[in-house]
Design a protein around this motif. Structure first.
Motif, mmCIF file in Angstrom:
data_model
loop_
_atom_site.group_PDB
_atom_site.id
_atom_site.type_symbol
_atom_site.label_atom_id
_atom_site.label_comp_id
_atom_site.label_asym_id
_atom_site.label_seq_id
_atom_site.Cartn_x
_atom_site.Cartn_y
_atom_site.Cartn_z
ATOM 1 N N GLN A 109 -6.239 2.743 6.054
ATOM 2 C CA GLN A 109 -4.688 3.029 6.117
ATOM 3 C C GLN A 109 -4.534 4.006 6.023
ATOM 4 N N TYR A 110 -5.323 5.666 5.080
ATOM 5 C CA TYR A 110 -5.471 6.819 5.893
ATOM 6 C C TYR A 110 -6.443 7.704 7.516
ATOM 7 N N ILE A 111 -6.681 6.674 7.647
ATOM 8 C CA ILE A 111 -7.677 6.307 9.194
ATOM 9 C C ILE A 111 -6.891 6.471 10.539
ATOM 10 N N ILE A 112 -5.568 5.391 9.600
ATOM 11 C CA ILE A 112 -4.386 4.621 10.964
ATOM 12 C C ILE A 112 -3.324 5.203 10.582
ATOM 13 N N GLY A 113 -3.020 5.949 9.827
ATOM 14 C CA GLY A 113 -2.026 6.717 9.132
ATOM 15 C C GLY A 113 -0.868 5.708 8.869
ATOM 16 N N GLU A 114 -0.841 4.562 8.460
ATOM 17 C CA GLU A 114 0.072 3.714 8.244
ATOM 18 C C GLU A 114 -0.834 2.198 8.084
ATOM 19 N N TRP A 115 0.482 1.299 7.181
ATOM 20 C CA TRP A 115 0.204 -0.272 6.874
ATOM 21 C C TRP A 115 1.390 -0.629 6.524
ATOM 22 N N ASP A 116 0.927 -1.682 6.621
ATOM 23 C CA ASP A 116 2.390 -3.503 5.899
ATOM 24 C C ASP A 116 1.874 -3.465 5.581
ATOM 25 N N PHE A 117 3.738 -2.800 4.885
ATOM 26 C CA PHE A 117 3.427 -4.056 2.975
ATOM 27 C C PHE A 117 5.326 -4.672 3.462
ATOM 28 N N LEU A 118 5.240 -6.153 2.798
ATOM 29 C CA LEU A 118 5.803 -7.111 3.193
ATOM 30 C C LEU A 118 6.031 -6.956 5.149
ATOM 31 N N ASP A 119 7.581 -6.607 4.962
ATOM 32 C CA ASP A 119 8.025 -6.928 6.407
ATOM 33 C C ASP A 119 8.063 -5.164 7.056
#
Length: 336
Positions: A109-119
């Motif tokens: 998550q830190y490498i790509i700089g984002e993450w999905d949480f629900l929608d």
């Protein structure tokens, strides 16, 4: 996949073996690049490197990194033509840079700089705690078990320990008339929640405050008015259990967002003491905790009847562990 927080042994990424693996990976990657490697070739290559380096979920890690390096969200999201066409030299360098970070066990998550949480797609920055799949269930419980929040003209919600803003923003997205007060003791978390609120155009319905309920006076929160719901995924790991956490967590995420003290209850107890002061009559508390905590909370409340909090239910997570606690303020007096 069950993501219980105590599952992996620590790996020494500075070992000679790791440095040898990293060097071999770079050399091998350059060789396949010179032969016109495709995204599929790179995915197989880095999956094998990650497996050799002891990186968990090697296939998923390689595919996510390559997809983002090539401008897609998921590997499946890559057009078939792009997945099977030779990658450019610049793309190869991006993949290698990201993969070397993953070999050091930096969270994906830190490498790509984002993450999905629900929608929601949330920005992620170290060392702010990364939301886990279990916490998506916490949001679902708030929505399912508090229908009154949907009916209220303007339900007010307090989140203690907002981190990236995942819980607060997911609730705002699903409760279009709600207002949220999100608090966290770290500046990094407060800033990230604010950035994610703007990213999702929810900034007008959330108030974000840097506040430590363990050390700061409660009067500041009381002055902001009563709430209908108090929700928290607090630090709840027993201090003695921290050493067994994944290297990704131990090295890169904020320890203060994990350590709940000797019994994992330090912040939970502070929340329970605060709840009767802040909740409207009939208001609810939703907590995520260790599977040992529901019984501990029940016993602790028996010793503190003055709080007038009733444990309504304990809900298991998708690994069938008792994880979530729902309490309600019992008395009918008004809060102040």
């Amino acid at each position: 996949m069950c993501s219980d927080p105590l599952r992996c042994q620590v790996m020494n990424v500075t070992s000679p073996l790791h440095r040898l693996l990293a060097r071999a990976a770079r050399l091998s990657c350059r060789r396949i690049g010179s032969a016109g490697a495709t995204a599929e070739d790179l995915a197989r290559h880095w999956r094998n490197v990650f497996q050799d380096g002891g990186v968990p979920e090697a296939k998923e890690s390689s595919e996510i990194l390559i997809a983002h390096a090539l401008g897609a969200k998921t590997f499946r999201g890559l057009a078939r033509r792009l997945a099977r066409s030779p990658v450019s030299e610049d793309q190869m360098k991006r993949v290698e840079k990201m993969a070397q970070e993953r070999l050091k066990r930096v969270p994906i998550q830190y490498i790509i700089g984002e993450w999905d949480f629900l929608d929601l797609t949330l920005e992620m920055r170290p060392p702010v705690f990364i939301p886990r799949p279990e916490t998506e269930e916490l949001v679902g419980l708030v929505l399912a078990d508090c229908p009154g929040a949907r009916e209220s003209p303007e339900p007010r919600i307090l989140e203690v320990g907002c981190g990236s803003g995942a819980v607060s923003l997911a609730l705002l997205r699903n409760l279009p008339r709600a207002r949220v007060l999100a608090v966290d003791k770290t500046e990094a978390a407060v800033n990230l929640t604010a950035d994610n609120a703007e990213r999702l155009n929810l900034q007008h319905r959330i108030q974000i405050l840097q506040h430590d309920i363990l050390s700061d006076p409660a009067e500041h929160l009381l002055a902001l008015g009563p709430v209908d719901i108090l929700v928290s995924n607090p630090p709840y790991i027993f201090t003695e259990d921290l050493s067994g956490l994944d290297p990704e967590i131990l090295r890169y995420e904020d320890r203060a967002a994990l350590d709940g003290g000797s019994d994992g209850m330090e912040v939970i107890k502070a929340i329970l003491r605060l709840a009767p002061l802040l909740l409207n009559p009939g208001g609810s508390v939703f907590l995520e905790g260790d599977p040992r905590h529901p019984d501990m909370v029940q016993e602790w409340l028996q010793d503190h009847p003055e709080l007038r909090l009733q444990l309504l239910s304990v809900v298991k997570d998708f690994c069938s562990k008792p994880r979530f606690i729902h309490l309600r303020r019992r008395d009918g007096t008004s809060s102040s």
